[in-house]
Design an enzyme around this catalytic site. Structure first.
Site, PDB file in Angstrom:
ATOM      1  N   GLU A   1      70.526  51.735  66.582  1.00  0.00           N
ATOM      2  CA  GLU A   1      69.550  50.881  67.637  1.00  0.00           C
ATOM      3  C   GLU A   1      70.527  51.011  68.880  1.00  0.00           C
ATOM      4  OE1 GLU A   1      67.717  46.506  68.230  1.00  0.00           O
ATOM      5  OE2 GLU A   1      68.990  46.960  66.347  1.00  0.00           O
TER       6      GLU A   1
ATOM      7  N   ASN B   1      59.597  46.181  62.078  1.00  0.00           N
ATOM      8  CA  ASN B   1      60.733  45.627  62.040  1.00  0.00           C
ATOM      9  C   ASN B   1      61.179  44.237  61.467  1.00  0.00           C
ATOM     10  OD1 ASN B   1      64.015  46.225  62.270  1.00  0.00           O
ATOM     11  ND2 ASN B   1      63.380  44.673  63.891  1.00  0.00           N
ATOM     12  N   GLU B   2      61.362  43.834  60.384  1.00  0.00           N
ATOM     13  CA  GLU B   2      61.732  42.523  59.945  1.00  0.00           C
ATOM     14  C   GLU B   2      60.876  41.444  60.792  1.00  0.00           C
ATOM     15  OE1 GLU B   2      65.535  41.048  62.791  1.00  0.00           O
ATOM     16  OE2 GLU B   2      65.946  42.067  60.662  1.00  0.00           O
TER      17      GLU B   2
ATOM     18  N   CYS C   1      65.501  45.301  66.755  1.00  0.00           N
ATOM     19  CA  CYS C   1      64.643  44.604  67.628  1.00  0.00           C
ATOM     20  C   CYS C   1      63.931  45.362  68.895  1.00  0.00           C
ATOM     21  CB  CYS C   1      65.339  43.188  68.378  1.00  0.00           C
ATOM     22  SG  CYS C   1      65.604  42.011  66.790  1.00  0.00           S
TER      23      CYS C   1
END
Length: 678
Positions: A43, A399-400, A265
């Site tokens: 990331e 994503n989460e 994120c």
């Protein structure tokens, strides 16, 4: 077809005399497990891309930085005006929208820089230095090596008469002193107009090592010149593909089986909102045509490291690419949502717009795997230099995100459309943030996975080391579930040796449950010195070198020792009343024996996270061992850690005689791996 070696390919290679090992049959007593357990998760956090893995040496080379990204930032960030010999002029950021209607730019650029030179001649003898222009110090200085070659490029629209531009690598000497010249060249710019854009390139070769070099761009004649897309790249990058060599090699040395990217994120805009969602189509094609954007961690993404480079790096390391796409729902941290737990805010796309998100996913699959003769997206891949398909196998959706009703509705829509169009693609879903059984998002995420028959679900958790020392949650997972687990983000919340050993003990538990868990990746991967958003990280770095943590070496041992079969009855710890063989809850030592039938390697891994020496009795009688083995040990004080000042913890390796039955003493706070050829 997957790039992973097949049985037929191995046999063919052996027939051709390529020294390939003939696969063996697994002895009885082994349990089939995933051989893709250890991968990496990249990331762009803590300046992992620009100023990190992406080898570009200049910062803000396209003048696209904005105060919307960081207070005080603007097009001139990382640049300074230079005027040796007291030349005169000014620099002016120019927005395309403010230039007259006849002015055009062939770039996806919001801003360029105008250099207006009023006097370029020497006002007095200034030892040859003259001209007016700009200086870029890179990322905390530019590190260059004596004799190495660095490729410079810029895009220029010259207004009026012909000009000369001096490009120089220098070592600044402080106020009032001439810089030390490391390398320079003069580029001739013909007469032209504001629409006459042209790229200019040259190569600079420094005459000395320098850790704090700067690049100067000096216009030597009066008049106006528009400048954009300035770049300085080392020629010596990883496999010639534009990535910083030492950082890429550190990843290669982990022996990862896959790479998840680009986040995290970053995928869905983090706390910035839906407008900052990562869109893969903006990151492919020529660099100067890519759309740059704010990074959710508070800096800038040039997109020089984009989807093409991610896929190419996966190919270079023989990793499966695992791209993650947004699914029409933002991070629940948007608009301060993390402070509203458990009622976080989510921005959501209207269902009437969800076909756009579906099409993004379908186009990505076509770009990665399609035929250039039949697909415009596959042709774009070929035009960029890769006519063969990338063989995409996995695709992550979301994503989460908080598993809200809005998320469920949009995820289902996207999942069903993609799987119908491409049933060969393995979809990776999400169990939300904090993947623990007591978390409502975890329960909702697994309920959705079971309902859809999802192939893989992505779990995330960051916990103190005591969690990893004691939790054995995968022992309790049902064996009849269709959905497998990808532990996509995890780490103990510190970077001491005891934290690494706790993670190692937990990975022994994961290997034992390799029939349920199919992939894992530590997170975050990289952090730049003086630009760290999150701690701990696996690899820290500055301009000169990477700094490898204790956790890095644990990951490396597990990455190297991948296999297809797990044996739980080859090791017993002496003196334990229960004859403990497994890394059990609240027992802070354990073992794992893994066989790789493809490479004919056997690995015995032992972790002792206690302050007492442990003796293990090992019986490998069922395996046809060759005469020698390799022993690797990682040990030290439990609170020791590797940092920028010292690296006290590193594995030690020795060749030993292979034995089928023997005892081994494990020092306190240690991990030992034994590697055998069969």
């Amino acid at each position: 077809m997957s790039k992973r070696t097949t049985l037929a390919a191995l046999l063919a290679a052996a027939t051709l005399g390529l020294n390939a090992q003939k696969p063996m049959s697994a002895p009885k007593g082994g349990k089939a497990i995933s051989d893709e357990l250890i991968g990496i998760f990249f990331e762009d956090i803590s300046s992992s891309a620009d100023g990190g893995l992406y080898a570009e040496l200049l910062q803000n080379g396209s003048f696209e930085f904005s105060p919307a990204e960081k207070d005080g930032w603007g097009p001139g960030t990382a640049w300074k005006q230079v005027r040796p010999g007291h030349s005169l002029g000014y620099i002016q950021p120019v927005s395309i929208s403010t230039v007259d209607k006849s002015f055009t730019s062939p770039y996806n650029s919001n801003t360029m820089m105008r250099l207006h030179v009023e006097r370029a001649r020497e006002f007095y003898d200034y030892k040859g230095w003259r001209g007016f222009g700009l200086q870029n110090d890179g990322f905390d200085g530019i590190s260059v090596k004596n004799g190495a070659k660095y490729d410079f490029s810029m895009r220029v629209a010259n207004v009026g008469t012909a000009k000369q531009v001096r490009i120089a690598l220098v070592e600044p000497q402080g106020w009032g002193k001439d810089p030390k010249l490391l390398s320079d060249i003069i580029i001739d710019i013909p007469a032209g107009g504001a629409n006459d854009w042209k790229e200019y390139t040259t190569t600079l070769t420094p005459n000395a090592d320098c850790q704090k070099a700067a690049l100067q761009l000096l216009v030597l004649n009066e008049g106006d010149l528009y400048l954009d897309d300035v770049s300085l790249m080392p020629q010596d990058t990883y496999k010639g593909h534009g990535l910083r060599k030492d950082l890429a090699q550190a990843l290669a040395d982990l022996h990862p089986r896959f790479m998840r990217f680009p986040g995290g994120c970053v995928v869905h805009g983090g706390g910035d909102g839906f407008w900052n969602t990562y869109r893969w189509k903006n990151t492919i094609g020529p660099r100067h045509k890519r759309v740059q954007q704010k990074n959710t961690w508070g800096y800038h993404q040039s997109m020089g490291l984009g989807y093409y480079e991610y896929f190419q790096f996966c190919e270079d390391l023989n990793m499966e690419p695992v791209p993650i796409l947004p699914c029409g729902v933002s991070c629940q941290g948007t608009n301060g949502g993390w402070n509203m737990w458990p009622k976080q805010a989510q921005d959501v796309a209207p269902m009437s717009e969800m076909d756009e998100w579906v099409q993004d996913a379908l186009d990505l699959i076509e770009w990665a795997n399609g035929d250039p003769a039949k697909s415009k997206w596959a042709k774009m891949r070929a035009d960029q230099g890769h006519p063969k398909p990338f063989n995409l196998k996995y695709l992550g959706l979301g994503n989460e995100e908080k598993i809200s009703p809005e998320f469920i509705e949009r995820f289902k829509y996207l999942y069903e459309k993609v799987t119908k169009a491409h049933p060969e693609i393995v979809i990776v879903g999400t169990a939300g943030p904090g993947s623990h059984p007591e978390n409502p998002d975890y329960e909702a995420g697994w309920k959705l996975a079971d309902e859809l028959g999802m192939p893989i679900i992505d779990e995330h958790y960051y916990e103190p080391n005591k969690y990893f020392l004691s939790s054995r949650q995968y022992d309790k997972y049902p064996r009849d579930r269709k959905t497998k687990v990808y532990l996509g983000e995890y780490a103990a919340k510190d970077k001491k040796l005891i934290d690494a050993l706790a993670e190692g003990l937990y990975l022994l538990h994961v290997e034992r449950n390799g029939d349920v868990v199919c992939m894992t990746s530590y997170a975050p991967l990289f952090a730049r010195k003086n630009a760290t958003n999150w701690n701990p990280d696996l690899i820290y770095f500055d301009n000169e070198r990477p700094f490898l943590t204790c956790s890095y070496y644990v990951q490396q041992m597990f990455g190297k020792s991948a296999g297809q079969y797990y044996y739980g009855d080859c090791v017993k710890f002496d003196g334990d009343a229960n004859g403990v063989q497994q890394p059990q809850q609240d027992v802070h030592y354990g073992q794992s024996v893994v066989l790789n039938v493809k490479t004919r390697k056997l690995y015995v891994k032992l972790v002792n996270a206690t302050d007492d020496e442990k003796e293990a009795d090992i019986n490998l009688s069922r395996f046809p061992l060759k005469k020698q083995a390799v022993k690797t040990i990682l040990t030290g004080a439990p609170d020791a850690e590797n940092n920028f000042d010292q690296q006290p913890i590193a594995p030690k390796t020795e060749t030993i005689k292979a034995q089928k039955k023997f005892d081994i003493d494990l020092p306190p706070y240690s991990m030992v791996m034994l590697e055998y050829s069969l």
